[in-house]
Write a protein that holds these residues in place. Sequence first.
Motif, PDB file in Angstrom:
ATOM      1  N   GLN A  87      36.253  18.606 -27.709  1.00  0.00           N
ATOM      2  CA  GLN A  87      36.348  17.350 -26.984  1.00  0.00           C
ATOM      3  C   GLN A  87      36.167  16.167 -27.931  1.00  0.00           C
ATOM      4  O   GLN A  87      35.275  16.166 -28.779  1.00  0.00           O
ATOM      5  CB  GLN A  87      35.280  17.316 -25.877  1.00  0.00           C
ATOM      6  N   VAL A 111      35.535   9.495 -26.169  1.00  0.00           N
ATOM      7  CA  VAL A 111      36.475   8.588 -25.506  1.00  0.00           C
ATOM      8  C   VAL A 111      36.588   7.271 -26.271  1.00  0.00           C
ATOM      9  O   VAL A 111      37.666   6.671 -26.341  1.00  0.00           O
ATOM     10  CB  VAL A 111      36.059   8.355 -24.034  1.00  0.00           C
ATOM     11  N   ASP A 112      35.484   6.821 -26.887  1.00  0.00           N
ATOM     12  CA  ASP A 112      35.513   5.569 -27.644  1.00  0.00           C
ATOM     13  C   ASP A 112      36.460   5.661 -28.835  1.00  0.00           C
ATOM     14  O   ASP A 112      37.086   4.670 -29.232  1.00  0.00           O
ATOM     15  CB  ASP A 112      34.111   5.198 -28.137  1.00  0.00           C
ATOM     16  N   ARG A 143      40.083   5.265 -27.485  1.00  0.00           N
ATOM     17  CA  ARG A 143      40.330   3.871 -27.087  1.00  0.00           C
ATOM     18  C   ARG A 143      40.455   2.965 -28.313  1.00  0.00           C
ATOM     19  O   ARG A 143      41.245   2.020 -28.325  1.00  0.00           O
ATOM     20  CB  ARG A 143      39.199   3.402 -26.167  1.00  0.00           C
ATOM     21  N   ASP A 190      45.696   7.089 -19.415  1.00  0.00           N
ATOM     22  CA  ASP A 190      44.390   7.527 -18.905  1.00  0.00           C
ATOM     23  C   ASP A 190      44.352   9.040 -18.737  1.00  0.00           C
ATOM     24  O   ASP A 190      43.335   9.683 -19.028  1.00  0.00           O
ATOM     25  CB  ASP A 190      44.085   6.849 -17.569  1.00  0.00           C
ATOM     26  N   ILE A 232      43.935  10.625 -22.151  1.00  0.00           N
ATOM     27  CA  ILE A 232      42.553  10.450 -22.626  1.00  0.00           C
ATOM     28  C   ILE A 232      41.646  11.461 -21.944  1.00  0.00           C
ATOM     29  O   ILE A 232      40.780  12.080 -22.583  1.00  0.00           O
ATOM     30  CB  ILE A 232      42.069   9.008 -22.373  1.00  0.00           C
ATOM     31  N   THR A 233      41.860  11.664 -20.636  1.00  0.00           N
ATOM     32  CA  THR A 233      41.062  12.659 -19.899  1.00  0.00           C
ATOM     33  C   THR A 233      41.270  14.051 -20.473  1.00  0.00           C
ATOM     34  O   THR A 233      40.319  14.827 -20.641  1.00  0.00           O
ATOM     35  CB  THR A 233      41.448  12.646 -18.412  1.00  0.00           C
ATOM     36  N   THR A 255      39.346  14.436 -23.765  1.00  0.00           N
ATOM     37  CA  THR A 255      37.882  14.285 -23.690  1.00  0.00           C
ATOM     38  C   THR A 255      37.242  15.257 -22.716  1.00  0.00           C
ATOM     39  O   THR A 255      36.020  15.285 -22.593  1.00  0.00           O
ATOM     40  CB  THR A 255      37.506  12.850 -23.277  1.00  0.00           C
ATOM     41  N   SER A 256      38.047  16.075 -22.030  1.00  0.00           N
ATOM     42  CA  SER A 256      37.494  17.033 -21.066  1.00  0.00           C
ATOM     43  C   SER A 256      37.331  18.403 -21.724  1.00  0.00           C
ATOM     44  O   SER A 256      37.666  18.593 -22.889  1.00  0.00           O
ATOM     45  CB  SER A 256      38.393  17.130 -19.835  1.00  0.00           C
TER      46      SER A 256
END
Length: 499
Positions: free
Chosen positions: A81, A84-85, A88, A105, A108-109, A112-113
């Motif tokens: 994972q 998230v920062d 972005r 989005d 990104i999910t 990061t998941s």
Amino acid sequence: MRVKLSFIFLLLKLVLFYSSTDVNGKDDDDLQSFMYRARQRLHNMAVLKPTGSEITTAIRDSTVSQDIQIDVLQQFFYVGQYPVDLIRLMNKSKTLCSKPITFSDDEITTLTSSHNDQQRRQNRIVTQMKFYRKLQEMQCANYVQLKFILPDVEGSLEVIADYVYNIIDMAYKGKFVVSAWLWKLHLKLLALREFTLGRQTFLNNHLPEIDKTLIKLIALCRQNEYLMKNYDYTIKHYSNGAARRHLLFDGILKIYDQKYHRFVANNERRYTLHIGLQHLLLSSMWRFKRDLFYDISGLRSDWESVYNEFEKYNASMENQYENGEWTAQPLEFIKYQEIVLDVIKAKVYSYIWIHLVAYQAGERVAPSDHDSFIFRINFGIGFIYTDDQIFNEVLIAICDIRGSDDGKINDTVRILSREVNRILSNYTEPNHYEQARIDSGFIERICKMENSTLLKDIGYNFDRFISTAQRHLDGLNLNLLLFYIIGNKTIDYVLPNKR
């Protein structure tokens, strides 16, 4: 630091006390919950790279370039994972691409998941390819920036050195490869800072070769549409001729600006990579002690031959450093770093191997003995963890073992035995190598003794070895060492971006 170590030692003693004592009720539930979390932490950390067939299947029906060779692509994949920062920040970073890559989005999910979701694995592979293409887009902008700023190393050494460090740092956090030429450049800039390399020597002897590499990489970046084609990439002067710079250097293109430093500050308690690189490249990490090569009771293996081979490289490395040749040929003895990594990995595997055999052989041992060892691995995981496929398979396997599960233990032991012998045989003459093996008589005899402490002794010796290895590699962990080794085996490469 002492307070922290004392607290850790106290916590470990407390856990080991509980795991060797009959407890009931709430205390037992709390302990079980604690051990479960330790097991889950290791299991969640372990990541398995997709197979070549999985990558082929995933990209076949996507917009990813079909020119990518799977064997080249495999080295980039990491399925953990991402913060998230970080993603972005990448979305906001300025590059020189006419159509910059951005993440939705949903993407990104995905990044990061949880990486263990098999239903999303194919989507994960495609999204991760896009993630790497974005990193490559940013690196292509870096190449242009370096082409402009490196000639000004005399006037802007600190800024340039920090910039190159940040390029490597971003690649490390993004699990992307850093090619050998950039490692060499980083080392030379560190040497300039340390006054072990003259600035004029750098400009006259080293910069032309670096410049040649940058020109080639910039051409590849343009070919793969990471750079706009109508942009003038030639070096320009200010009208007053005061310095050989370009407007890019003054602020138009700042990929690693204050936003990046805020990201680092928010996501790290200390600059692990910075500390590690200083040690890896400029300190005497080769002055290892013999205590990393001692035999493990109950496991017969030829560490003496490995140590003798290690000493040859040790002497060569030290001689190179003492004679001031370190910055000229920094990668000549990359084999030395490989031995250091292999020795520590083989020892870690050996301790897990003998623990599992002793645990399986003991008639009166409780599951808590295995839980205690998992806790010990948790303890040192920040130092010993690598993205290596075998290591991640081992982590998953030992976390899945429940009780004296002979089938899973036997399967894991076979993996460990094969890997230990593969590593050790690399440093011994073929006709003289003797297979590493468990002394089954020793294990059976000791484990069946009344009040046997063999499992606890194995755990204690494992802790002591990890502590010794950490002390020798002060600030350097195995994952960073592996990152450095892989990079130094990687040719100048630009990931295809034909969409």
